[in-house]
Design a protein around this motif. Structure first.
Motif, short mmCIF file in Angstrom:
data_model
loop_
_atom_site.label_atom_id
_atom_site.label_comp_id
_atom_site.label_asym_id
_atom_site.label_seq_id
_atom_site.Cartn_x
_atom_site.Cartn_y
_atom_site.Cartn_z
N ARG A 14 0.83 -1.18 0.00
CA ARG A 14 0.00 0.00 0.00
C ARG A 14 0.87 1.25 0.00
O ARG A 14 0.59 2.22 -0.69
N ARG A 15 1.93 1.18 0.79
CA ARG A 15 2.84 2.32 0.85
C ARG A 15 3.50 2.55 -0.50
O ARG A 15 3.68 3.69 -0.93
N LEU B 195 -6.72 8.65 -4.21
CA LEU B 195 -6.11 8.14 -5.43
C LEU B 195 -5.44 6.79 -5.21
O LEU B 195 -5.47 5.92 -6.10
N THR B 196 -4.84 6.59 -4.03
CA THR B 196 -4.23 5.28 -3.75
C THR B 196 -5.29 4.18 -3.73
O THR B 196 -5.10 3.10 -4.31
N GLU B 197 -6.40 4.48 -3.06
CA GLU B 197 -7.47 3.50 -3.02
C GLU B 197 -7.99 3.20 -4.42
O GLU B 197 -8.25 2.03 -4.77
N ALA C 6 6.31 -6.52 -8.73
CA ALA C 6 5.92 -7.32 -7.57
C ALA C 6 4.62 -6.81 -6.97
O ALA C 6 3.74 -7.60 -6.60
N VAL C 7 4.48 -5.49 -6.92
CA VAL C 7 3.28 -4.93 -6.29
C VAL C 7 2.06 -5.19 -7.15
O VAL C 7 1.00 -5.62 -6.66
N THR C 8 2.18 -4.92 -8.45
CA THR C 8 1.05 -5.18 -9.34
C THR C 8 0.69 -6.66 -9.33
O THR C 8 -0.49 -7.02 -9.24
#
Lengths: 331, 131
Positions: free
Chosen positions: A34-35, A61-63, B46-48
């Motif tokens: 998330r970070r 925007l992150t969500e 990795a995150v995606t």
């Protein structure tokens, strides 16, 4: 300028949102990604031209970014499974993007344009590996029902218990020596015990306790042993007149002790069946009356030892003792 | 925070409808693949991949993951650009001095973001304060 603003924006968003207390590694897992998304959003905003942003906007925007990626994945998977496949292909994704209102034609232009900042992936923590110096023994390989990406088994010394025992000595010489020394010790201990509990005679006038000898009891009728029949004849006599039961009239007068002058080697039970005047009332367990065993004619009512069986028993013990002494001297 | 989003955008729908039938997406998509290399994407693979796996998407080709991350990036940057337009419009609406040109300090606020998102069909409503 863009880089400094990006770091300021990213640091600002990081410090403003970093008030959560994460406990377990699973939460850390989620939060790390998330970070990362937050950092990506901040860099995108910086690229667009913003110097700073509200925390609420960045969170929004992150969500949105996270849901967008998840929705693309879910929708592409659905399209792929709709056509009886399991692995999504490029066309599945294109159709998904089209369905979500994304203009696919503008993608190549956008790809060429954005070539500035690279965000590093969140760190992957590996399993703690025991250093080579501390490993002991071979780890057990995985049984077939465990997938290979699972961690390995720990060192075998942590869960295997092997009982330690000493192999018994089977050397012939050692065994013979051990048997001989044990027999000698047993004899010595028993004769000492008898000397301590019974009457003793001593060889030396002054020193009584050092070398005690078991007191010799002379026969009142010395020639009795010569007159009595041998053991074999006794057995035959027993068989012929098994119905006869002799009373114990003579047993009281007979001091039936076998104590030859080789007293220091003998171990024999004292036979003092019905002594009234008990000079040997020392209380030693060896002076209990012997109950002879009836092998040929078992009759449980006959507990009184007959004369014949008594004498037979005496002679058998004497023979045993003689055998022992001869065996010791020979072996 | 309440956020409702509809997937279909009324403005982009005619444009995407033109490219929806068969050959057009197939032509544009391969062009995007070699362009979208790992060094250009902001979102790490990795995150995606993590978020796609959570949705059930198991990617066989890493280029697919980069394509998706690129698409998501573009999505957000489009919204950011629209918000920037709103911010600039608010700044120069009342005819302030052109020389300053809003002194190049744009701050993204919810007031700018909300109308930008509403054009995409996403309605957000943030409370001003928590009681």
């Amino acid at each position: 300028m863009a880089d400094a603003a990006a770091t300021a924006g990213a640091a600002g968003s990081g410090t403003r949102s970093g008030s959560k207390q994460s406990t377990n590694p699973a939460d850390n897992y989620h939060l790390a990604r998330r970070r990362t998304l937050q950092v990506v959003v901040s860099s995108l905003l910086t690229e667009a031209g913003f110097e700073s942003a509200e925390k609420a906007s960045v969170e929004t925007l992150t969500e949105m970014l996270q849901s967008y990626i998840s929705e693309i994945g879910r929708s592409a998977k659905s399209y792929c499974e709709h056509t009886a496949r399991t692995q999504p292909t490029l066309s599945d994704i294109v159709v998904t993007l089209v369905e979500m209102g994304f203009n696919v034609d503008t993608l190549p232009a956008y790809a060429k344009r954005s070539q500035r900042m690279v965000i590093t992936a969140p760190p992957v923590t590996n399993q703690p590996v025991t250093p080579k110096a501390l490993t002991a023994g071979q780890n057990r390989p995985h049984p077939p029902h465990i997938p290979s990406h699972f961690p390995e088994f720990p060192d075998p010394h942590t869960y295997i218990k092997t009982p330690t025992y000493r192999e018994p000595v089977s050397d012939y010489q050692v065994l013979r020596e051990k048997a001989a020394s044990q027999r000698r010790d047993v004899e010595r201990a028993l004769t000492r015990f008898m000397a301590k509990t019974g009457e003793t005679q001593s060889l030396f006038k002054d020193d009584v306790s050092t070398f005690p000898l078991i007191a010799a009891r002379p026969f009142t009728i010395p020639y009795l042993t010569a007159l009595l029949p041998s053991e074999l004849e006794m057995q035959q006599m027993e068989e012929t007149d098994s119905s006869e039961q002799d009373e114990q009239t003579d047993t009281e007068n007979l001091p039936l002790h076998i104590s030859p002058n080789v007293a220091h080697l003998l171990f024999h039970p004292r036979l003092s069946p019905r002594r009234k005047s008990s000079t040997s009332a020392c209380g030693s367990p060896l002076s209990y009356p012997v109950i002879p065993s009836k092998q040929q004619s078992p009759s449980p009512d006959d507990t009184d030892p007959s004369l014949h069986s008594l004498i037979r028993q005496i002679l058998s013990y004497y023979a045993q003792a003689l055998n022992q002494t001869l065996g010791c001297s020979r072996g | 925070m309440s956020c409702s989003g509809s997937g279909a955008d009324p403005e982009a729908a005619p444009a995407s409808a033109a490219s929806a039938p068969g050959p057009a997406p197939a032509v544009s998509a391969p062009a995007a693949l070699p362009a979208g290399t790992a060094a250009e994407n902001k979102i790490p693979d990795a995150v995606t991949g993590y978020y796609l796996n959570r949705a059930g998407f198991e990617a066989s080709d890493p280029r697919i993951i980069r394509l998706i991350s690129l698409a998501a990036q573009k999505f957000i940057s489009d919204i950011a650009n629209d918000a920037l337009q709103h911010c600039k419009m608010k700044g120069t609406a009342s005819g302030s001095s052109r020389s300053k040109s809003k002194d190049r300090k744009y701050t993204l606020t919810m007031e700018d973001l909300t109308p930008a998102l509403s054009e995409y069909g996403i309605n957000v409503k943030k409370p001003h304060y928590f009681t």
